[in-house]
Enzyme design. Sequence first.
Site, PDB file in Angstrom:
ATOM      1  N   PRO A   2      45.859  23.565  30.965  1.00 52.44           N
ATOM      2  CG  PRO A   2      45.656  21.851  29.409  1.00 52.44           C
ATOM      3  CD  PRO A   2      46.577  22.937  29.865  1.00 52.44           C
ATOM      4  CD  GLU A   3      45.809  24.482  36.633  1.00 53.94           C
ATOM      5  OE1 GLU A   3      46.058  23.513  37.373  1.00 53.94           O
ATOM      6  OE2 GLU A   3      46.630  25.383  36.403  1.00 53.94           O
TER       7      GLU A   3
END
Length: 278
Positions: A2-3
């Site tokens: 996840p960014e």
Amino acid sequence: MPELPEVEVTRRSVIGVVGARVLALRMGKPLRWPLGHDPSALAGLRVGNVARRGKYLWFALLQPASGEPRGGLLWHLGMSGSLGFSPEVGDPGPHDHADLVTDQGTLRMTDPRRFGAVVWSPSLNADPAAKLLSRLGREPFDLDFTPADFHAGLQTRRLPIKQALLAGDLVVGAGNIYASDALFEAGIDPRTPCHRIGPQRAARLLAAVRLVLGEAIAAGGSTLRDFRDAHGSTGQYQDAAARVYGREGQACPRCQAPIRRIVQGQRATYFCAHCQHR
Ligand SMILES: [Zn+2]
């Protein structure tokens, strides 16, 4: 992993927990860092705002009667984590390692690889939160972060711009997909040494980082592996909006030349050699 956009999408999807009263915090298998607090001490507190800093989410906790701050929980999704908030959850599965049970529903972290964490901290400005957040660069959407600030930061760095964006100590959020696409949008070759980027190109790049991250948040993030927001929706950025990322050999959306793929710091970079300049 996840960014920033996926973490922001997660933040928005769990916002229903704000105002809820904590009934219990149940921790499962060990995560990347220990909670560092007695979970039973959180019962009865209320959840205040849910803020994001980089890829961390901060759930402030308040004394219910007075509204006084009573610390909070700093969550990180690690490599494979996701957070869901639902009024009704079943028994924890093998990959569910933290449940914040409230009178409005349960915030549950699912994290097969267990690189994520839930850490208690007396405040965002005190350790351990302050220590964990200390190396983060500026927030891309912080309006006090000016193009001149960004340019000044670039002047002190000699590494290639793509790698500087990924490092996240200048500006957070431009992970691999978004760094490639922002550099394309700004017309900058990813191999350009940072200090060679002048003020106008720096301004264009900061605007491009904001544009690409904003689009990714609007698209619900990117789903490269298994990202889901709290309602189980997958992100659409990489299919609908990606410019060059993952498109080796395909036509550049601007000039039709084939998009190239190179490796920088062991990460794939995609760019158009015709549209992007050093
Ligand atoms: Zn091109």
